[in-house]
Design a protein around this motif. Structure first.
Motif, PDB file in Angstrom:
ATOM      1  N   VAL A  90      47.372 -60.314  16.805  1.00 25.40           N
ATOM      2  CA  VAL A  90      48.715 -60.224  17.385  1.00 25.40           C
ATOM      3  C   VAL A  90      49.632 -61.266  16.750  1.00 25.40           C
ATOM      4  CG1 VAL A  90      50.073 -60.397  19.498  1.00 25.40           C
ATOM      5  CG2 VAL A  90      47.801 -59.346  19.561  1.00 25.40           C
ATOM      6  N   THR A  91      50.815 -60.828  16.349  1.00 26.46           N
ATOM      7  CA  THR A  91      51.832 -61.730  15.799  1.00 26.46           C
ATOM      8  C   THR A  91      52.965 -61.871  16.807  1.00 26.46           C
ATOM      9  OG1 THR A  91      51.308 -61.037  13.538  1.00 26.46           O
ATOM     10  CG2 THR A  91      53.428 -62.121  13.890  1.00 26.46           C
ATOM     11  N   GLN A  92      53.384 -63.099  17.076  1.00 22.37           N
ATOM     12  CA  GLN A  92      54.429 -63.369  18.061  1.00 22.37           C
ATOM     13  C   GLN A  92      55.745 -63.699  17.376  1.00 22.37           C
ATOM     14  OE1 GLN A  92      51.162 -66.060  19.967  1.00 22.37           O
ATOM     15  NE2 GLN A  92      52.847 -66.017  21.444  1.00 22.37           N
ATOM     16  N   VAL A  93      56.823 -63.031  17.807  1.00 18.92           N
ATOM     17  CA  VAL A  93      58.163 -63.276  17.260  1.00 18.92           C
ATOM     18  C   VAL A  93      59.110 -63.516  18.424  1.00 18.92           C
ATOM     19  CG1 VAL A  93      60.063 -62.364  15.881  1.00 18.92           C
ATOM     20  CG2 VAL A  93      57.690 -61.800  15.267  1.00 18.92           C
ATOM     21  N   THR A  94      59.691 -64.711  18.489  1.00 16.24           N
ATOM     22  CA  THR A  94      60.633 -65.034  19.554  1.00 16.24           C
ATOM     23  C   THR A  94      62.022 -64.518  19.189  1.00 16.24           C
ATOM     24  OG1 THR A  94      59.383 -67.015  20.161  1.00 16.24           O
ATOM     25  CG2 THR A  94      61.668 -66.890  20.922  1.00 16.24           C
ATOM     26  N   GLU A  95      62.554 -63.612  20.004  1.00 19.16           N
ATOM     27  CA  GLU A  95      63.851 -63.006  19.728  1.00 19.16           C
ATOM     28  C   GLU A  95      64.991 -63.722  20.456  1.00 19.16           C
ATOM     29  OE1 GLU A  95      63.635 -58.869  20.630  1.00 19.16           O
ATOM     30  OE2 GLU A  95      62.372 -58.401  18.885  1.00 19.16           O
ATOM     31  N   MET A  96      64.681 -64.351  21.583  1.00 15.51           N
ATOM     32  CA  MET A  96      65.729 -65.070  22.320  1.00 15.51           C
ATOM     33  C   MET A  96      65.136 -66.294  23.007  1.00 15.51           C
ATOM     34  SD  MET A  96      68.456 -63.718  25.210  1.00 15.51           S
ATOM     35  CE  MET A  96      67.283 -63.572  26.541  1.00 15.51           C
ATOM     36  N   TRP A  97      65.890 -67.382  22.926  1.00 17.76           N
ATOM     37  CA  TRP A  97      65.525 -68.631  23.599  1.00 17.76           C
ATOM     38  C   TRP A  97      66.829 -69.344  23.943  1.00 17.76           C
ATOM     39  CZ3 TRP A  97      60.473 -70.947  24.103  1.00 17.76           C
ATOM     40  CH2 TRP A  97      60.478 -72.229  24.672  1.00 17.76           C
ATOM     41  N   GLU A  98      67.237 -69.246  25.177  1.00 21.26           N
ATOM     42  CA  GLU A  98      68.508 -69.862  25.557  1.00 21.26           C
ATOM     43  C   GLU A  98      68.516 -70.214  27.034  1.00 21.26           C
ATOM     44  OE1 GLU A  98      71.352 -66.035  26.438  1.00 21.26           O
ATOM     45  OE2 GLU A  98      71.060 -66.609  24.323  1.00 21.26           O
ATOM     46  N   GLN A 131      60.196 -62.380  23.838  1.00 18.90           N
ATOM     47  CA  GLN A 131      59.272 -62.447  22.712  1.00 18.90           C
ATOM     48  C   GLN A 131      58.706 -61.062  22.408  1.00 18.90           C
ATOM     49  OE1 GLN A 131      55.161 -64.730  22.087  1.00 18.90           O
ATOM     50  NE2 GLN A 131      56.918 -66.095  21.890  1.00 18.90           N
ATOM     51  N   ASN A 132      58.635 -60.758  21.118  1.00 20.43           N
ATOM     52  CA  ASN A 132      58.095 -59.488  20.643  1.00 20.43           C
ATOM     53  C   ASN A 132      56.675 -59.719  20.146  1.00 20.43           C
ATOM     54  OD1 ASN A 132      57.964 -56.816  20.012  1.00 20.43           O
ATOM     55  ND2 ASN A 132      59.432 -56.882  18.317  1.00 20.43           N
ATOM     56  N   LEU A 133      55.733 -58.920  20.633  1.00 21.76           N
ATOM     57  CA  LEU A 133      54.336 -59.021  20.232  1.00 21.76           C
ATOM     58  C   LEU A 133      54.021 -57.867  19.283  1.00 21.76           C
ATOM     59  CD1 LEU A 133      52.800 -59.786  23.753  1.00 21.76           C
ATOM     60  CD2 LEU A 133      53.626 -61.415  22.034  1.00 21.76           C
ATOM     61  N   LEU A 134      53.713 -58.198  18.040  1.00 19.99           N
ATOM     62  CA  LEU A 134      53.448 -57.187  17.015  1.00 19.99           C
ATOM     63  C   LEU A 134      51.949 -57.038  16.826  1.00 19.99           C
ATOM     64  CD1 LEU A 134      56.123 -58.332  14.389  1.00 19.99           C
ATOM     65  CD2 LEU A 134      56.378 -56.648  16.233  1.00 19.99           C
ATOM     66  N   LYS A 142      57.810 -57.822  24.800  1.00 21.99           N
ATOM     67  CA  LYS A 142      57.867 -56.476  24.239  1.00 21.99           C
ATOM     68  C   LYS A 142      56.690 -56.305  23.273  1.00 21.99           C
ATOM     69  CE  LYS A 142      62.002 -56.791  22.479  1.00 21.99           C
ATOM     70  NZ  LYS A 142      63.292 -56.398  21.859  1.00 21.99           N
ATOM     71  N   VAL A 143      56.201 -55.081  23.144  1.00 21.01           N
ATOM     72  CA  VAL A 143      55.058 -54.799  22.278  1.00 21.01           C
ATOM     73  C   VAL A 143      55.431 -53.721  21.278  1.00 21.01           C
ATOM     74  CG1 VAL A 143      52.619 -54.191  22.164  1.00 21.01           C
ATOM     75  CG2 VAL A 143      53.518 -55.334  24.210  1.00 21.01           C
ATOM     76  N   GLU A 144      55.158 -53.971  20.001  1.00 16.38           N
ATOM     77  CA  GLU A 144      55.450 -53.006  18.940  1.00 16.38           C
ATOM     78  C   GLU A 144      54.313 -53.020  17.920  1.00 16.38           C
ATOM     79  OE1 GLU A 144      59.188 -53.739  17.082  1.00 16.38           O
ATOM     80  OE2 GLU A 144      60.333 -53.661  18.961  1.00 16.38           O
ATOM     81  N   VAL A 145      54.191 -51.909  17.198  1.00 20.97           N
ATOM     82  CA  VAL A 145      53.249 -51.832  16.094  1.00 20.97           C
ATOM     83  C   VAL A 145      53.924 -52.379  14.846  1.00 20.97           C
ATOM     84  CG1 VAL A 145      51.824 -50.306  14.671  1.00 20.97           C
ATOM     85  CG2 VAL A 145      52.133 -49.817  17.116  1.00 20.97           C
TER      86      VAL A 145
END
Length: 461
Positions: free
Chosen positions: A392-400, A411-414, A456-459
């Motif tokens: 699993v790769t983690q990508v933070t899309e918003m932090w505020e 966070q988006n979980l790929l 969120k989870v995406e391929v």
């Protein structure tokens, strides 16, 4: 922890421990006051005394102010890390490396020492992926804790898709450490009787760094009398340069509550061995069952003469199971915080005069985003099977920061496959909802503010 430990000496097992060299007594009650002592002395508050049934007095005064919350913004954390640390009048510092096999409980112990969760904890191996620092500031003393990945080998690094740094980070931590804690999981009957080859290699390469043996998860060990056998094996019968003689008298189980005095002796400077004297009465409690079936028989474990650490070369390590260079032994249950304060007090006493490296408001060298990623990944490791979470790769899309001061995180979980995505989401979204809920609660306890976490989870494309 004192009450469960005291039960060990009752009914079925009576222990006699002797130090065969002159010097301070290794085992004994905790000091009544928290006063510095020479570094060469063994800690009288180590948990062996509790296992022998010796009541320990609680030091006056608790350990601490509450630890500071972690900064919620990367800029604030960087300002604290880059800025000049505040300094007390007589600052002291101790750099501590914690090493051990994967899943021995290193990160759990770090979190307990820090008083706040900043390192990920999971039942799966290799939860900690890189070297990170935790900072404990107490009065004029600062402990810098180097939480390292479990000592591993190139095969396991490739298998779990780990970073190559996991092979070198523990060794780098040892280079900068003033003290090393070697953590052993005593609940794992497959590995508890010997130190791993990687740990032994690390200790033999840095014999000048003082080392302390920490037996973890003792609450999961049903036969507590095994602890002294493990101590003898893991230390080769030598602690703080002294040869230990351990005699165990297994008595037939009876309903009698009478407990004989517990004799503990040490060698006198004028004689090789002083007469045995009763220092204290064994505590009452629900003693151990005599599972071994030995009736009124006596077994002895007598160690050999202390071996020089110079014999710890590659050939010597091949057949070695323990390490004779430990200065102290502690036994605890890090998950429940039992006896962690005893270890913490010992570490504070070992600190040497020197300037602080971090501001007193710093809890960890990690950025807020790194702490967040680790906590979320911890939950993913817990709820996904086998090797799935390691991809699993983690990508933070918003932090505020929100209007009311809450922290908003998206966070988006790929994941590499659609089947993995379905497992991560779960039926009706139950798995991903549980991960978000538990991770959000941990983040609130870390940052001491409201946290709204969306996952969120995406391929992977």
């Amino acid at each position: 922890m004192a009450a469960p430990m005291a039960a060990v000496a009752a009914r079925s097992v009576r222990w006699v421990v002797r130090a065969a060299a002159a010097g301070p007594l290794l085992l004994g009650p905790a000091p009544s006051s928290f006063v510095p002592r020479p570094a060469c002395c063994s800690g009288s508050s180590s948990a062996l005394g509790s296992i022998l049934g010796i009541p320990s007095e609680k030091p006056s005064g608790a350990l601490g102010q509450h630890p500071p919350p972690l900064a919620t913004s990367k800029e604030e954390q960087e300002r604290l890390l880059r800025g000049r640390p505040d300094q007390p009048r007589n600052p002291k510092v101790l750099r501590i490396a914690i090493i051990g096999a994967p899943n021995a409980g290193k990160s759990t112990l770090c979190n307990q020492l820090l008083g706040r969760k900043v390192f990920p904890v999971s039942k799966k191996v290799h939860t900690t992926r890189c070297k990170a620092r935790g900072v404990v500031t107490h009065e004029d003393t600062q402990l810098i804790i180097l939480d390292t990945p479990g000592l591993t080998n190139p095969f396991k690094v490739k298998r779990h898709k780990l970073d190559e740094a996991m092979l070198t980070d523990p060794w780098d931590s040892m280079k900068h450490a003033d003290l090393v804690l070697v953590l052993v999981d005593v609940s794992d009957h497959w590995t508890r009787n010997s130190l791993s080859k990687e740990v032994l290699k690390c200790l033999s390469r840095f014999p000048q760094v003082p080392s302390v043996l920490v037996l973890n998860k003792v609450d999961l060990l049903k036969k507590k009398f095994l602890l002294l056998e493990l101590v003898n094996e893991l230390t080769e019968g030598i602690v703080n340069g002294k040869k230990l003689e351990v005699k165990a008298a297994f008595e037939q189980h009876s309903s009698s509550s009478a407990k004989p005095p517990l004799p503990i002796t040490q060698a006198s400077p004028s004689e090789n061995r002083a007469p045995e004297s009763s220092l204290n009465q064994a505590r009452g409690g629900s003693g151990l069952e005599n599972h071994s079936g030995v009736k009124a028989s006596e077994c002895s474990v007598v160690t050999g003469e202390p071996q020089g650490l110079a014999q710890s070369g590659p050939k010597g390590l091949r057949d070695r199971k323990g390490w004779p260079g430990f200065q102290e032994i502690f036994m605890l249950a890090a998950l429940h915080g039992e006896e962690v304060d005893t270890l913490k007090r010992y570490l504070l006493l070992q600190a040497k005069p020197g300037p602080w490296e971090f501001h007193s408001g710093v809890l960890t060298s990690q950025s807020p985003q790194e702490v967040c990623n680790n906590i979320i990944r911890e939950k993913i490791l817990e709820y996904l099977p086998l090797e799935v979470p390691y991809g699993v790769t983690q990508v933070t899309e918003m932090w505020e920061e929100g209007e009311c001061g809450e922290l908003l995180i998206v966070q988006n979980l790929l994941v590499p496959r659609k089947s993995h995505m379905m497992m991560l989401i779960g039926r009706g979204g139950q798995v991903i909802s549980r991960i978000a809920q538990e991770a959000g609660q941990d983040l609130m306890n870390t940052f001491l503010c409201d946290v709204r976490l969306k996952l969120k989870v995406e391929v992977k494309s």
